[in-house]
Write a protein that holds these residues in place. Structure first.
Motif, PDB file in Angstrom:
ATOM      1  N   GLU A 169      -9.694   0.065  -0.964  1.00  0.00           N
ATOM      2  CA  GLU A 169      -9.305   1.233  -0.189  1.00  0.00           C
ATOM      3  C   GLU A 169      -9.076   0.777   1.242  1.00  0.00           C
ATOM      4  O   GLU A 169      -9.880   0.005   1.793  1.00  0.00           O
ATOM      5  CB  GLU A 169     -10.392   2.315  -0.223  1.00  0.00           C
ATOM      6  N   LEU A 170      -8.004   1.233   1.843  1.00  0.00           N
ATOM      7  CA  LEU A 170      -7.679   0.874   3.216  1.00  0.00           C
ATOM      8  C   LEU A 170      -7.797   2.095   4.116  1.00  0.00           C
ATOM      9  O   LEU A 170      -7.402   3.198   3.730  1.00  0.00           O
ATOM     10  CB  LEU A 170      -6.252   0.321   3.316  1.00  0.00           C
ATOM     11  N   GLY A 205       0.815  -1.210   0.000  1.00  0.00           N
ATOM     12  CA  GLY A 205       0.000   0.000   0.000  1.00  0.00           C
ATOM     13  C   GLY A 205       0.847   1.258   0.000  1.00  0.00           C
ATOM     14  O   GLY A 205       1.534   1.543   0.992  1.00  0.00           O
ATOM     15  N   ARG A 249      -4.873   6.567   5.005  1.00  0.00           N
ATOM     16  CA  ARG A 249      -5.693   5.896   3.992  1.00  0.00           C
ATOM     17  C   ARG A 249      -4.828   5.533   2.798  1.00  0.00           C
ATOM     18  O   ARG A 249      -3.885   6.240   2.448  1.00  0.00           O
ATOM     19  CB  ARG A 249      -6.832   6.815   3.521  1.00  0.00           C
ATOM     20  N   PHE A 291      -7.783  -1.663  11.198  1.00  0.00           N
ATOM     21  CA  PHE A 291      -7.342  -1.785   9.805  1.00  0.00           C
ATOM     22  C   PHE A 291      -8.511  -2.330   9.000  1.00  0.00           C
ATOM     23  O   PHE A 291      -8.842  -3.507   9.077  1.00  0.00           O
ATOM     24  CB  PHE A 291      -6.143  -2.735   9.747  1.00  0.00           C
ATOM     25  N   THR A 292      -9.174  -1.459   8.232  1.00  0.00           N
ATOM     26  CA  THR A 292     -10.364  -1.867   7.498  1.00  0.00           C
ATOM     27  C   THR A 292     -10.168  -1.690   6.004  1.00  0.00           C
ATOM     28  O   THR A 292      -9.407  -0.821   5.562  1.00  0.00           O
ATOM     29  CB  THR A 292     -11.597  -1.058   7.945  1.00  0.00           C
ATOM     30  N   ARG A 293     -10.862  -2.506   5.230  1.00  0.00           N
ATOM     31  CA  ARG A 293     -10.743  -2.452   3.773  1.00  0.00           C
ATOM     32  C   ARG A 293     -12.128  -2.379   3.140  1.00  0.00           C
ATOM     33  O   ARG A 293     -13.085  -2.966   3.630  1.00  0.00           O
ATOM     34  CB  ARG A 293     -10.002  -3.680   3.257  1.00  0.00           C
ATOM     35  N   ARG A 316      -3.463  -8.537   8.353  1.00  0.00           N
ATOM     36  CA  ARG A 316      -4.760  -8.286   7.722  1.00  0.00           C
ATOM     37  C   ARG A 316      -5.860  -8.006   8.732  1.00  0.00           C
ATOM     38  O   ARG A 316      -6.718  -7.151   8.504  1.00  0.00           O
ATOM     39  CB  ARG A 316      -5.144  -9.508   6.879  1.00  0.00           C
ATOM     40  N   MET A 337      -6.737   3.154   8.054  1.00  0.00           N
ATOM     41  CA  MET A 337      -6.017   2.788   9.277  1.00  0.00           C
ATOM     42  C   MET A 337      -6.325   3.821  10.343  1.00  0.00           C
ATOM     43  O   MET A 337      -5.951   4.997  10.205  1.00  0.00           O
ATOM     44  CB  MET A 337      -4.512   2.720   8.991  1.00  0.00           C
ATOM     45  N   THR A 348      -0.182  -6.462   4.797  1.00  0.00           N
ATOM     46  CA  THR A 348       0.079  -5.439   3.787  1.00  0.00           C
ATOM     47  C   THR A 348       1.295  -4.635   4.207  1.00  0.00           C
ATOM     48  O   THR A 348       1.404  -4.214   5.364  1.00  0.00           O
ATOM     49  CB  THR A 348      -1.130  -4.500   3.626  1.00  0.00           C
ATOM     50  N   VAL A 376      -5.697  -7.333  -1.067  1.00  0.00           N
ATOM     51  CA  VAL A 376      -5.676  -7.265   0.392  1.00  0.00           C
ATOM     52  C   VAL A 376      -6.496  -8.401   1.003  1.00  0.00           C
ATOM     53  O   VAL A 376      -6.157  -8.937   2.063  1.00  0.00           O
ATOM     54  CB  VAL A 376      -6.212  -5.902   0.882  1.00  0.00           C
TER      55      VAL A 376
END
Length: 397
Positions: free
Chosen positions: A212-213, A125, A154, A195-197, A190, A215, A167, A161
Motif C-alpha cells: 500500500e502506498l 500504481g 493512496r 512517499f511511504t509504503r 522510491r 503519498m 513507481t 515497490v
C-alpha cells in the motif's frame, strides 16, 4: 505446443532460448527464493544479460526493437518452466511502453536504457482502496506548486515497490479549461519525501511483494509528469494525453497477464501429464483412463485457445491498432485466466493427495492461479467491456 505457422523464425528461436534459460533455473529455484524471502535476482540478471527483459523497447534506447509479442514469449516460457518474472508485466511492459510512446526525450534517455538492461525497475500504481476497478473514482490528485507538483493519495496492491527505483503513479489533475479532473501519470522516485509504503500480507507465495502506498504532498518536479506539459509532442503531452498513456499501458498489462497465466497453466499441466503417464494403480497408468485423460486434454485445448487470442492481441498492439488490441487483450486475459485456473485445478486433482504435498509443489499454485482471474482486472469487468464495447449492450452502471 507448436507455433511453427504462427511465429517467425526469430520468435521461435527466442522461445527456445528462453525455455532453455527457464529450465536451468526451474521451479525449485523459484520456490527456494520464495521460501527464503528473497528475490529472483539471479534469473532477472541473466535474462537481462541475454537481452530478454527489454526485447520490446526501442533499439535506440538499448532495447531489442521488437514488440509485445516477443516480451509475452519471454514471460510465457519462464512461467512454463516454473519460474515466472512478475516484474516483466510491470517494468518493461507497462512502464517501459508508456515512457517509450509518450515520454519526453529526457524521460526516455533517463529510464529506457535501465529498464531494457534490467539495471532499473519501475512499479505501477493505479488501484485505490475505494476505487477498485472504477478508474473514474481515482482520488490521487496532483496540484501545481510553483514549477512542480504536489501529489496526494493512496494506492494498494502495487507490486515490487521495494525493488523498484520509481513507481509510475496514475493520478488526476484539474483541467484549467473545464475544472474537471483528468488522468495523468507521474514518475515518483522510491525515496522521495512523503512517499511511504507498507507491505500487504498475502497468502500468495511469490517473490514480488504487494504494497500500500501513501503519498502525502509528495513534491515532484515538472519533469515527473510523463510527456511533459500540454505543448509537448504537438499537444499530446502529459496533461493532454493522460488517458492515451493509461490505455497504452493497460493493453500490454493484459497481454502479459495472459502470458503469465498460460505459462503457469502449461507448467501445471506438464506435471500432471508426467504423473498420469507413470502412476499405476490398476493394470494401466492412470492416464489411460478417460476420467483422467479427458480433463487434461480439455486443459490443453483451452490453453492453446488462450494463446491464440494472446498472439492476436499482441499482433494488433504491435501493429498500432490500439482499439482492436484493447478488445483482444481483454479477451486474451479472460481466456488465459480461466484456462490457467482449470489447468492448475486439474493438475492437483490428477495427483490426488500428492497434489497437495510440498514435494510436488502444485498446491501453492492454486492461489497463484487465481491472480490471473482477478488481476489486473476481474473477469466480470472484462465481460462488462465485451458486452458494452463489442456487443453494443447498454451499461448497468
Amino acid at each position: 505446443m507448436t507455433t511453427a505457422l504462427l511465429e517467425t523464425e526469430e520468435q521461435r528461436d527466442l522461445r527456445a532460448a528462453v525455455a532453455a534459460l527457464g529450465k536451468r533455473f526451474g521451479r525449485e529455484y523459484f520456490t527456494g527464493v520464495v521460501r527464503d524471502g528473497k528475490h529472483t535476482d539471479e534469473l532477472w540478471d541473466e535474462a537481462a544479460a541475454l537481452g530478454y527483459l527489454g526485447v520490446n523497447l526501442p533499439e535506440e534506447y538499448g532495447g531489442g526493437g521488437s514488440g509485445m509479442a516477443e516480451l509475452a514469449i519471454v514471460l510465457e516460457e519462464l512461467g512454463a518452466a516454473g519460474c515466472p518474472l512478475l516484474m516483466l508485466v510491470v517494468s518493461p511492459a507497462i512502464c517501459g511502453t508508456v515512457i517509450a510512446r509518450f515520454g519526453t526525450e529526457a524521460q526516455k534517455q533517463e529510464w529506457l536504457p535501465g529498464l531494457a538492461d534490467g539495471s532499473r525497475k519501475m512499479a505501477f500504481g493505479i488501484t485505490e482502496p475505494d476505487a477498485g476497478s472504477n478508474s473514474h473514482r481515482i482520488t490521487t490528485t496532483a496540484r501545481r506548486e510553483g514549477d512542480g507538483w504536489l501529489l496526494t493519495g493512496r494506492k494498494v496492491f502495487v507490486s515490487g515497490v521495494d525493488i523498484a527505483d520509481a513507481t509510475l503513479i496514475v493520478g488526476r489533475t484539474e483541467d484549467a479549461r473545464t475544472g474537471k479532473l483528468k488522468p495523468c501519470l507521474f514518475i515518483v522516485p522510491r525515496d522521495v519525501p512523503g512517499f511511504t509504503r507498507s507491505p500487504i500480507e498475502m497468502e500468495l507465495a511469490a517473490p514480488e511483494k504487494q504494497f500500500e502506498l501513501v503519498m502525502d504532498d509528495v513534491r515532484l518536479p515538472a519533469e515527473a509528469l510523463v510527456g511533459g506539459g500540454p505543448s509537448h509532442a504537438g499537444g499530446r503531452g502529459g496533461e493532454d494525453a493522460g488517458l492515451l498513456q493509461l490505455f497504452a499501458g493497460l493493453n500490454p498489462e493484459r497481454i502479459m497477464t495472459a502470458a503469465f497465466g498460460i505459462g503457469m497453466g502449461r507448467y501445471a499441466l506438464e506435471q500432471a501429464l508426467d504423473y498420469a503417464r507413470t502412476r499405476q494403480v490398476w493394470k494401466e497408468p492412470i492416464g489411460a483412463h478417460q476420467a483422467i485423460a479427458h480433463p487434461l486434454a480439455q486443459a490443453h485445448i483451452e490453453l492453446e485457445l488462450a494463446r491464440l487470442m494472446m498472439s492476436k492481441a499482441a499482433a494488433l498492439y504491435d501493429a498500432g491498432d490500439d482499439m482492436a488490441a484493447g478488445e483482444a487483450a481483454n479477451m486474451a486475459k479472460y481466456a488465459a485466466g480461466e484456462a490457467c485456473v482449470k489447468a492448475v485445478d486439474q493438475a492437483v486433482h490428477t495427483l490426488g493427495g500428492n497434489g497437495l504435498t510440498r514435494e510436488y509443489g502444485l498446491a501453492s499454485m492454486v492461489t497463484a492461479a487465481r491472480v490471473a482471474r482477478i488481476a489486473p482486472v476481474s473477469r466480470e469487468m472484462i465481460l462488462n467491456f465485451v458486452s458494452h464495447q463489442t456487443l453494443g449492450l447498454p451499461k448497468s452502471y
